[in-house]
Motif scaffolding. Structure first.
Motif, short mmCIF file in Angstrom:
data_model
loop_
_atom_site.label_atom_id
_atom_site.label_comp_id
_atom_site.label_asym_id
_atom_site.label_seq_id
_atom_site.Cartn_x
_atom_site.Cartn_y
_atom_site.Cartn_z
N ALA A 126 135.56 118.76 77.66
CA ALA A 126 135.03 118.26 76.39
C ALA A 126 135.87 117.06 75.97
O ALA A 126 137.07 117.20 75.74
CB ALA A 126 135.09 119.35 75.33
N LEU A 133 131.14 113.90 70.62
CA LEU A 133 131.72 114.87 71.56
C LEU A 133 130.85 114.89 72.81
O LEU A 133 129.62 115.01 72.71
CB LEU A 133 131.73 116.25 70.91
CG LEU A 133 132.11 117.44 71.79
CD1 LEU A 133 133.60 117.41 72.17
CD2 LEU A 133 131.79 118.76 71.08
N LEU A 150 129.98 126.25 71.72
CA LEU A 150 129.64 124.93 71.18
C LEU A 150 129.92 124.79 69.68
O LEU A 150 130.51 123.78 69.26
CB LEU A 150 128.18 124.59 71.49
CG LEU A 150 127.85 123.10 71.40
CD1 LEU A 150 128.62 122.30 72.43
CD2 LEU A 150 126.36 122.88 71.59
N ILE A 154 132.42 121.75 68.11
CA ILE A 154 131.95 120.79 67.10
C ILE A 154 132.81 120.87 65.85
O ILE A 154 133.23 119.86 65.29
CB ILE A 154 130.45 121.04 66.78
CG1 ILE A 154 129.59 120.69 68.01
CG2 ILE A 154 130.01 120.23 65.57
CD1 ILE A 154 128.15 121.16 67.93
N THR A 162 126.83 115.47 69.44
CA THR A 162 127.30 116.14 70.67
C THR A 162 126.33 115.87 71.81
O THR A 162 125.12 116.07 71.66
CB THR A 162 127.44 117.67 70.45
OG1 THR A 162 128.35 117.87 69.36
CG2 THR A 162 127.99 118.35 71.70
#
Length: 404
Positions: A126, A133, A150, A154, A162
């Protein structure tokens, strides 16, 4: 955020060969297919493998089962039982973030938040570029667990958008959940090229089509060092790609910087990255094969105050190691011919199959054989956001050599 699928997975009981058990107890994150001696049923991608100690029949470790890889199980936790759920993932993401805090106190808004196995989250990377992201999956088992990890990625990164990226292997496997490479999982993306900062220097990353997640963040600290060495100097950046070292050198007040790469499109990005910043030196471009072009420069008696040689991985497999070593040797010799007296030669390797010890020894031996009078200024490894959690997780090494 798009609705992420709720997909049920199974648990599989596994027992291993004694040698593999020992490695797991010591914290190694990989279990190869041929290390499994017993399993209670067929496993599917995303299933949780529970490994039991063969002698005591007690919990040893748990990990993701991957039927598509010779590394059949990627360990999540060893030696202490755990519930692998949203809470567990949240803890791991926060542990990873904590390690990066010193970097985020600098004038930098791009960093690797999760570095796979090295952060106990195997096959997941990531990267953050300003407010975007990029989550890259290197195994399809993550499709089953995205809903649990997830939201925390975030939340911790505080991003507004994202993007999902999938490795080539994962793309080949296809999936029935509708996940695609370059998919927007959360928020909106107005432009796929994101401008971000690295120690006060501006760069760009194409988060949809760029290589890996859009940019190579691992050399950040080395680029900063080269920038600091560059004032009033001439710099040659070999295998420059998108101009990481070149741009730092220009911003560091280099007199002239030459970016050399085989890829014309990459050099266009290098030029546009330079233009995101203020600088007064000249920026020259050479498109061509590095070995040939370095030879040409040497024949023309060209010299530079700083020569940076940062090639791509020369050893993707064990069979390529000897060839890689020969290439590093040749590049060291060519670099030596191009460095001014009292100049600096910067040599790097990102081949994980060539250890730092082997690489550093090879370069020093080559310097000796070429009768170089030099001082070893510094040897560096990974930047802070690329922690090394196990031997195979180490790949980057770099050395700074002063030529007298």
């Amino acid at each position: 955020m798009i609705a992420l699928p709720e997909i049920s997975t199974s648990k599989i009981a596994i027992k291993l060969k004694p040698s593999a058990e020992t490695l797991v107890k010591k914290g190694h994150p990989w279990i190869f297919e041929n290390s499994i001696i017993k399993q209670n049923k067929e496993g599917n991608s995303g299933d949780l493998a529970i490994i039991f100690d063969t002698r005591k029949n007690k919990f040893l470790a748990c990990g993701f089962y991957d039927p598509n890889s010779p590394i059949r199980i990627k360990i999540l936790q060893a030696n202490k039982p755990a519930n692998i759920n949203a809470k567990w993932f949240s803890e791991k993401v926060n542990e990873a973030y904590e390690k990066r805090i010193p970097l985020l106190k600098t004038d930098t808004n791009s960093y690797r938040l999760v570095y796979g196995e090295n952060d106990n989250l195997p096959s997941l990377v990531a990267d953050v570029y300003d407010n975007v992201l990029v989550v890259k999956l290197y195994a399809s088992f993550w499709f089953y667990h995205l809903k649990d990890i997830l939201p925390e990625l975030i939340k911790v990164s505080k991003v507004s958008t994202t993007v999902l990226r999938l490795s080539r292997n994962v793309q080949k496997e296809k999936n029935t959940f509708g996940f695609t490479d370059g998919q927007i999982l959360d928020g909106k993306l107005n432009n796929e090229v994101i401008v971000f900062k690295e120690h006060g220097v501006n760069f760009s990353a194409n988060v949809i089509h760029g290589h890996k997640t859009g940019y190579f963040l691992d050399h950040r600290n080395n680029r900063k060092k080269v920038g600091e060495l560059s004032r009033g100097k001439t710099v040659l950046d070999v295998f420059s790609y998108a101009g990481g070292f070149s741009v730092h050198a220009l911003v560091g007040d280099a007199k002239a910087v030459t970016s050399l790469d085989i890829s014309a499109p990459a050099l266009e990005i290098a030029k546009s990255n330079a233009k995101l910043n203020e600088y007064s030196g000249t920026h020259n471009i050479i498109v061509g094969d590095a070995f040939e072009e370095l030879n040409n420069l040497a024949k023309a008696n060209k010299k530079f105050d700083i020569v940076v040689i940062d090639p791509p991985s020369f050893a993707k497999s064990a069979t390529e190691v000897d060839k890689a070593l020969a290439s590093y040797k040749k590049l060291t010799q060519l670099g030596l011919q191009l460095v001014e007296r009292k100049g600096t030669l910067v040599l790097a390797s990102c081949s994980s199959r060539v250890t730092s010890e082997v690489f550093f020894d090879l370069v020093e031996e080559t310097l000796h054989r070429n009768n170089a009078n030099y001082t070893m200024l510094e040897k560096t490894l990974h930047d802070i956001d690329h922690p090394i959690g196990f031997k195979e997780g180490a790949y980057l090494k770099c050395m700074y050599v002063k030529i007298h």
